[in-house]
Design a protein around this motif. Structure first.
Motif, PDB file in Angstrom:
ATOM      1  N   VAL A 407      56.835 -17.831 -31.593  1.00  0.00           N
ATOM      2  CA  VAL A 407      55.825 -18.403 -30.712  1.00  0.00           C
ATOM      3  C   VAL A 407      54.516 -18.495 -31.470  1.00  0.00           C
ATOM      4  O   VAL A 407      54.127 -17.568 -32.177  1.00  0.00           O
ATOM      5  CB  VAL A 407      55.615 -17.514 -29.463  1.00  0.00           C
ATOM      6  N   ARG A 408      53.872 -19.634 -31.310  1.00  0.00           N
ATOM      7  CA  ARG A 408      52.593 -19.838 -31.974  1.00  0.00           C
ATOM      8  C   ARG A 408      51.521 -19.766 -30.904  1.00  0.00           C
ATOM      9  O   ARG A 408      51.539 -20.530 -29.950  1.00  0.00           O
ATOM     10  CB  ARG A 408      52.639 -21.205 -32.633  1.00  0.00           C
ATOM     11  N   ASN A 409      50.619 -18.829 -31.064  1.00  0.00           N
ATOM     12  CA  ASN A 409      49.582 -18.619 -30.063  1.00  0.00           C
ATOM     13  C   ASN A 409      48.235 -18.962 -30.679  1.00  0.00           C
ATOM     14  O   ASN A 409      47.629 -18.166 -31.390  1.00  0.00           O
ATOM     15  CB  ASN A 409      49.614 -17.158 -29.598  1.00  0.00           C
ATOM     16  N   ASP A 410      47.796 -20.195 -30.408  1.00  0.00           N
ATOM     17  CA  ASP A 410      46.529 -20.631 -30.971  1.00  0.00           C
ATOM     18  C   ASP A 410      45.481 -20.610 -29.864  1.00  0.00           C
ATOM     19  O   ASP A 410      45.619 -21.298 -28.853  1.00  0.00           O
ATOM     20  CB  ASP A 410      46.697 -22.049 -31.534  1.00  0.00           C
ATOM     21  N   MET A 416      50.771 -21.736 -25.311  1.00  0.00           N
ATOM     22  CA  MET A 416      51.454 -21.284 -26.517  1.00  0.00           C
ATOM     23  C   MET A 416      52.615 -22.227 -26.810  1.00  0.00           C
ATOM     24  O   MET A 416      53.187 -22.837 -25.908  1.00  0.00           O
ATOM     25  CB  MET A 416      51.991 -19.873 -26.330  1.00  0.00           C
ATOM     26  N   LEU A 417      52.961 -22.290 -28.075  1.00  0.00           N
ATOM     27  CA  LEU A 417      53.965 -23.263 -28.486  1.00  0.00           C
ATOM     28  C   LEU A 417      55.156 -22.534 -29.098  1.00  0.00           C
ATOM     29  O   LEU A 417      54.988 -21.619 -29.905  1.00  0.00           O
ATOM     30  CB  LEU A 417      53.339 -24.199 -29.527  1.00  0.00           C
ATOM     31  N   VAL A 418      56.359 -22.960 -28.691  1.00  0.00           N
ATOM     32  CA  VAL A 418      57.549 -22.403 -29.331  1.00  0.00           C
ATOM     33  C   VAL A 418      57.742 -23.132 -30.643  1.00  0.00           C
ATOM     34  O   VAL A 418      58.058 -24.317 -30.675  1.00  0.00           O
ATOM     35  CB  VAL A 418      58.785 -22.546 -28.432  1.00  0.00           C
ATOM     36  N   GLU A 419      57.536 -22.421 -31.718  1.00  0.00           N
ATOM     37  CA  GLU A 419      57.492 -23.062 -33.030  1.00  0.00           C
ATOM     38  C   GLU A 419      58.901 -23.261 -33.575  1.00  0.00           C
ATOM     39  O   GLU A 419      59.218 -24.303 -34.134  1.00  0.00           O
ATOM     40  CB  GLU A 419      56.699 -22.173 -33.979  1.00  0.00           C
TER      41      GLU A 419
ATOM     42  N   GLY B  70      41.667 -16.929 -32.462  1.00  0.00           N
ATOM     43  CA  GLY B  70      42.385 -17.288 -33.670  1.00  0.00           C
ATOM     44  C   GLY B  70      43.806 -17.737 -33.423  1.00  0.00           C
ATOM     45  O   GLY B  70      44.223 -17.987 -32.290  1.00  0.00           O
ATOM     46  N   ARG B  72      47.821 -16.924 -33.962  1.00  0.00           N
ATOM     47  CA  ARG B  72      48.785 -15.861 -34.212  1.00  0.00           C
ATOM     48  C   ARG B  72      50.189 -16.395 -34.089  1.00  0.00           C
ATOM     49  O   ARG B  72      50.440 -17.302 -33.292  1.00  0.00           O
ATOM     50  CB  ARG B  72      48.648 -14.742 -33.172  1.00  0.00           C
ATOM     51  N   ASP B  86      58.779 -26.459 -27.044  1.00  0.00           N
ATOM     52  CA  ASP B  86      58.380 -26.116 -25.673  1.00  0.00           C
ATOM     53  C   ASP B  86      57.019 -25.423 -25.692  1.00  0.00           C
ATOM     54  O   ASP B  86      56.649 -24.789 -26.673  1.00  0.00           O
ATOM     55  CB  ASP B  86      59.391 -25.136 -25.048  1.00  0.00           C
ATOM     56  N   ILE B  88      54.527 -22.643 -23.583  1.00  0.00           N
ATOM     57  CA  ILE B  88      54.585 -21.532 -22.627  1.00  0.00           C
ATOM     58  C   ILE B  88      53.156 -21.272 -22.179  1.00  0.00           C
ATOM     59  O   ILE B  88      52.269 -21.169 -23.025  1.00  0.00           O
ATOM     60  CB  ILE B  88      55.125 -20.253 -23.295  1.00  0.00           C
TER      61      ILE B  88
END
Lengths: 518, 435
Positions: A407-410, A416-419, B70, B72, B86, B88
């Motif tokens: 998961v990419r949490n920007d 959040m994006l499922v990378e 930032g 992560r 997808d 979330i």
């Protein structure tokens, strides 16, 4: 483990839950036969110490070491652990094992005999083998000297307290503790450490200073009006060996206003930090190794008829709760359990080594089907740390099994994006991201001392190279900087610089209070 | 492999660390103790309790990344439905659910909870309280001897035998009198046996036999252990000064005293008792309750039995004087008194009470605390009216006359449980005592 059940000839080494020394001795011998003959483990001599729950709490509070200098923070942790334990919110660890030679394992008197057997297999052989063979430990820690060194540290700090007062020592220790995670050498130096030698040299130094001390030097007049020429930045940096990422080391050697005993305290804290540095980087592997070892040994004890069915079930019960991995959406989830993933990866290596699929052959050509799972594992245990181990050995099979996804949490994006997920396109990405999660160089902020304004106000300048725009926690950073300033004796500035664009993101400046150097 | 049993090692290895911690967090702990003690019951005070302090002064800062902002990336297990690409929604609370690398230090440290033992709690609670007038520390002769080691003696009971001393004397005597050692005798015997076996050198043999006999006789005459060697540990009885106090609890139990008022009074008495107990080895308590007549009673009756009648305070003071004269000679005891009342008194008794207090009771007392309890109008309008306007009761006015500066008397009003601790602290705070 396929060919067993035939050799069910042994006598049970124990029955029932109670333990005594004879049973422990018998269990130890049986475990040692399996560990050495079948698994080829190579360990430091073992010393097993039976302690009470109270003593276990004591050991907790001094970061697991049997002796430690005194500091209030240990008392704080003790109070915290005790409260949780008394309320029943947290159980105690079944064991504590110390990377020393002889390798000391603590076992608790409350444990049943099965638990004692498990603990001996886990700690006295699993962890012990890892301590002795992993290259990080070999390089960075001196198992023979650590207890002697701690003894020295403890008495040294007691003496300092007597001579310079509790408060002065406490302030120095506070400051040193705040910098502990930035008090390690990350790259090996030339000669291996010998802590005994260190201590002898320190004694010699003090003795030399004492002998050479001459009060007259104080009275020798210096030439008035000699101005330092402005040194070029480069040569100044070279002179001070900058940049330096070991902040404690730099302060110990270069801080102008510290007393000798304060330098020694910084040194002690630095040594302790260095001693624990490998443990931080090998949590997954260390626990995985110990868990794999106890699982193998306990099953073999049962197969050889040395352990009863009931004992095996008791063992499996606690084993499964140790390696339990809740899913990300489970309320119990708190990150990836190092026991779970370590154990799973090592079992996976065993599987690849003995029963590989085509996929495994493609991913691990030199490993798949080599028929020597123990040899492969021993090599992994010796030569890798968590980050490189995941990068090297995490298989698509296991990623699918654990249904891992990235998961990419920007913070600048609304969601959040499922990378990447556990599919053909995602395996390498997921693996790389997971490995990074264990990379200590990535986990801990990269902070270095970059410059000192020697001609001006002696301001010390630190730099944080910011990765992915994640800044330091401000209030904590300022608190630590205050400690740095107190040790340095003059103003300190921390600049947060983006690692890719070199843009200055934030600056903190803290000036010294004179408390520490009075 | 070694197995070592460490269970018998001394416990409390971390005691020194704990003391350092308490010292470090002292300010906050003191504050927490004071803050919370107002809300809690006496029982809690007795048991010691969990307190929570803010982490300010005991924080251990490190350089670490902040938990928010930032970019992560996290790898987490247990995917069920997500496909690549997808999105979330971000869960509340910054770090996000997948935040496996969130700062381990930053979490849950806002409030730090831990348990103080009873001793620690009382120490802190009563830290800067001082008993006024600690002059009378009398040596009382009864039952207060302690035994102190005082050298050695040549007689005593077998249980006090000092083995080391005894053997030392024995050894030096044996050396001085040249008692033959067993080895020497053995040597002689062997030599004789050898000679007998060989059958040679008759003269030498008789000589040796004579020597052996002499030596045997010697070792019979010079005993291994002689009564003169024996030493005993000697103990001396040393009289011990006993600082002792008696505490008089006086309470009005007439109909106008409600359960609530009695409860307040009880709390105050218990606090005073705990406090005295920390200062004196021995504390006696005398309970005197009064309506229009006073009686000494036991604790149970004092607090819980109902009584009806008018209110005549002087009877209680009179009773107290009688008991002091009877059992607690004032030159041997430190006398404290605490009186709780709702302030009612028969108007014709006021003058008598004042005189009795001023002329008889106060000169004998170390300290006399008067607590006026009143109805709890908690929250209601009546609260403001009832007390802050400060309707002065009969007894209050009476005692006010007596309470001149310098007199060992203090008066306070207590309305709610919350006020008990502050009032108590106020009465005994050190600054006040020195002022």
């Amino acid at each position: 483990m396929s060919m067993q059940m035939l050799e069910n000839t042994g006598q049970l080494i124990y029955e029932g839950a109670d333990w005594d020394y004879d049973k422990i001795k018998r269990a130890y011998d049986a475990i040692e036969r399996i560990a050495v003959d079948e698994m080829g483990l190579d360990t430091y001599p073992n010393q097993i110490e039976v302690i009470t729950a109270e003593q276990m709490l004591d050991a907790y509070s001094s970061i697991g070491m049997p002796l430690m200098y005194k500091h209030w923070s240990f008392g704080k942790h003790f109070a915290q652990d005790e409260t949780l334990y008394r309320k029943g919110l947290r159980g105690l660890a079944y064991e504590i094992v110390i990377n020393s030679s002889p390798c000391i394992s603590y076992i608790m008197e409350e444990n049943s005999m099965t638990m004692q057997t498990l603990v001996i297999a886990h700690a006295a052989f699993g962890h012990n083998h890892f301590f002795k063979n992993n290259n990080l430990f070999r390089q960075w820690t001196d198992a023979k000297g650590i207890l002697d060194y701690l003894e020295f540290a403890k008495t040294f700090i007691i003496k300092c307290e007597e001579r310079y007062g509790h408060q002065a020592v406490e302030r120095t220790l506070d400051a040193a503790h705040a910098l502990m995670s930035h008090g390690v050498h990350r790259y090996p130096r030339k000669q291996p450490l010998d802590l005994r030698e260190e201590q002898r040299r320190e004694d010699e130094r003090t003795e030399y200073n004492r002998k050479m001390y001459n009060d007259l030097w104080r009275t020798v007049p210096t030439k008035p009006g000699v101005k330092e020429s402005v040194t070029a930045v480069e040569s100044r940096k070279a002179l001070l060996a900058l940049p330096e990422e070991n902040i404690l080391y730099f302060l110990e050697k270069k801080a102008p206003r510290l007393h000798q005993w304060q330098r020694e305290i910084l040194r002690i804290v630095r040594r302790v930090a260095q001693y624990f540095y490998p443990q931080k980087q090998t949590k997954l592997m260390n626990e995985g190794c110990a868990t794999y070892t106890h699982y193998y040994i306990m099953n073999r004890l049962h197969q050889k008829g040395l352990m009863s069915d009931g004992a095996l079930l008791e063992f499996l019960h606690s084993h499964t709760s140790v390696v339990f991995q809740p899913n990300f959406d489970d309320p119990r989830f708190s990150g990836i359990n190092p026991y779970a993933i370590g154990f799973a990866m090592m079992q996976d290596i065993e599987r690849i080594s003995t029963q590989p699929t085509d996929e495994d052959r493609a991913w691990f050509p030199d490993l798949a089907g080599n028929g020597d799972p123990m040899g492969t594992l021993r090599e992994a245990w010796a030569n890798f740390r968590d980050e490189s181990f995941v990068l090297q050995y995490l298989s698509p099979h296991l990623m699918r099994k654990m249904r891992m996804f990235e998961v990419r949490n920007d913070a600048s994006e609304p969601e959040m994006l499922v990378e990447a997920i556990h599919n053909e396109r995602g395996y390498r990405k997921v693996r790389k991201a997971l490995a990074r999660q264990y990379d200590i160089g990535y986990l801990e902020p990269d902070i270095q001392i970059v410059d000192v304004d020697l001609s001006g106000d002696r301001k010390l300048i630190l730099q944080h190279r910011v990765i992915n725009r994640v800044l330091l926690d401000e209030s904590d950073a300022r608190a630590v900087l205050r400690h740095v300033a107190n040790l340095w004796g003059y103003e300190v500035m921390l600049v947060e610089v983006d690692a890719t664009t070199e843009a200055v993101l934030k600056e903190h400046t803290v000036s010294a209070s004179s408390l520490l150097l009075s | 492999m070694n197995i070592i049993d460490r269970r018998l090692n001394p416990k409390g290895k971390s005691l020194a660390n704990r003391q350092r911690f308490l010292r470090r967090a002292k300010e906050q702990i003191v504050k927490a103790v004071r803050d919370t003690s107002g809300k809690r019951s006496i029982q809690d005070i007795e048991n010691g309790d969990k307190i929570s302090i803010s982490t300010g002064g005991v924080r251990e800062p490190t350089f670490h990344r902040s938990a928010s902002g930032g970019l992560r990336e996290h790898v987490v297990p247990g995917n069920k439905e997500y496909m690549e690409g997808d999105t979330i929604p971000r869960p509340d609370g910054g770090g996000g659910k997948g935040g496996s690398e969130g700062s381990p230090d930053g979490d849950g440290e806002d409030d730090f909870r831990f348990v103080l033992s009873r001793e620690e709690f009382l120490d802190i609670f009563m830290e800067d309280l001082e008993l006024p007038d600690l002059v009378k520390q009398k040596i009382k002769q009864t039952e207060s001897f302690s035994l102190h080691r005082a050298g050695y003696s040549s007689n005593g009971s077998p249980s006090n035998l000092n083995l080391v001393r005894t053997m030392r004397n024995s050894l030096s005597r044996r050396i001085a009198l040249r008692r033959p050692k067993p080895e020497e005798i053995e040597l002689l015997e062997r030599e004789i046996a050898d000679l007998e076996a060989n059958g040679a050198d008759d003269g030498r043999l008789t000589e040796l036999r004579g020597e052996l006999e002499r030596q045997m006789k010697r070792s019979r005459l010079i005993p291994y252990l002689d009564p003169v060697d024996v030493r005993y540990n000697r103990f001396e009885r040393v009289p011990r000064p006993v600082a002792q106090a008696v505490m008089f609890c006086l309470m009005d139990v007439s109909g106008s005293m409600t359960e609530h008022m009695k409860d307040l009074a009880k709390r105050f008495f218990i606090l005073l008792y705990l406090f005295l107990k920390r200062r004196y080895r021995h504390v006696d308590i005398v309970f005197i309750r009064h309506t229009h007549e006073a009686k000494e009673v036991d604790e149970e009756t004092f607090f819980y039995s109902a009584e009806t009648g008018g209110t005549v305070v002087s009877t209680a003071l009179e009773e107290m004087r009688r008991i002091i004269a009877d059992r607690y000679p004032e030159d041997e005891w430190n006398i404290y008194a605490a009186q709780a009342s709702d302030g009612d008194n028969m108007s014709n008794d006021n003058a008598k009470s004042a005189a009795l207090l001023e002329n008889v009771i106060l000169p004998m007392c170390q300290y006399f605390a008067y607590i006026e309890v009143s109805q709890d109008y908690e929250g209601g309008l009546g609260g403001a009216l009832g007390s802050s306007l400060g309707r002065e009761t009969d007894l209050w006015r009476t005692y006010k006359l007596v309470a001149k500066p310098g007199a060992p008397i203090a008066m306070r009003k207590v309305r709610t449980r919350r006020e008990i601790f502050p009032v108590f602290r106020d009465l005994f705070s050190r600054e006040k005592a020195t002022a």
